[in-house]
Enzyme design. Structure first.
Site: not given
Length: 158
Positions: A25, A58, A87, A89
């Site tokens: 990302w 991960e 959020t 997250h």
């Protein structure tokens, strides 16, 4: 390197093999972090491998597998970027990565450098992934931390 108060001399990494595990990302930021880590490892004389995983979440499972797969690895540099959103997250991913990577290093004895950016926005992350060799790059710092830890622990290795 960072403008912080940490060490600036790169330890001798000759004979060491380091694995760099990096999330995918935020490609531009990740590429800069990887480049900083690789620059540091090259300067130290260490050899390295690069493993890419989907995201920061991960990183712990990849680091655990690398540390315990039986292949020779002296240290692991983990790199990721988590940008705060609207959020929870952000908190979950950051906590999971930090605790997971801490567990990998303490349970295996393989030093793990924590180069995970946890930022409020992309601009903060970019500032911590400078491509300027004298700028702030957490990839440089994570690689340096792994090398320093390996050197510090040599006296306690049988």
């Amino acid at each position: 390197m960072s403008t912080g108060n940490g060490p600036t001399l790169i330890p001798d990494g000759r004979g060491l093999h380091i694995v760099v595990v990096a999330a995918q990302w935020h490609t531009d930021i990740m590429d800069a972090l990887i480049a900083g880590a690789v620059r540091t490892l090259d300067s130290s004389g260490a050899t390295y491998s690069l493993v890419r995983v989907p995201g920061t979440f991960e990183l712990p499972v990849a680091a655990q597998r690398i540390a315990t797969n039986g292949a020779h690895v002296d240290g692991i540099v983990t790199l990721g970027t988590v940008i705060r959103g609207g959020t929870p997250h952000f908190e979950y991913v950051c906590q999971a990565a930090a605790l997971g990577l801490t567990n990998v290093s303490t349970s295996t004895g393989v030093p793990v450098g924590f180069g995970v950016l946890t930022c409020d926005d992309v601009e903060q992350a970019a500032a911590r992934a400078s491509t300027d060799p004298h700028g702030d790059n957490k990839g440089v710092e994570a690689a340096h931390a792994v090398l320093e830890t390996i050197v510090a622990l040599r006296a306690f290795t049988s």
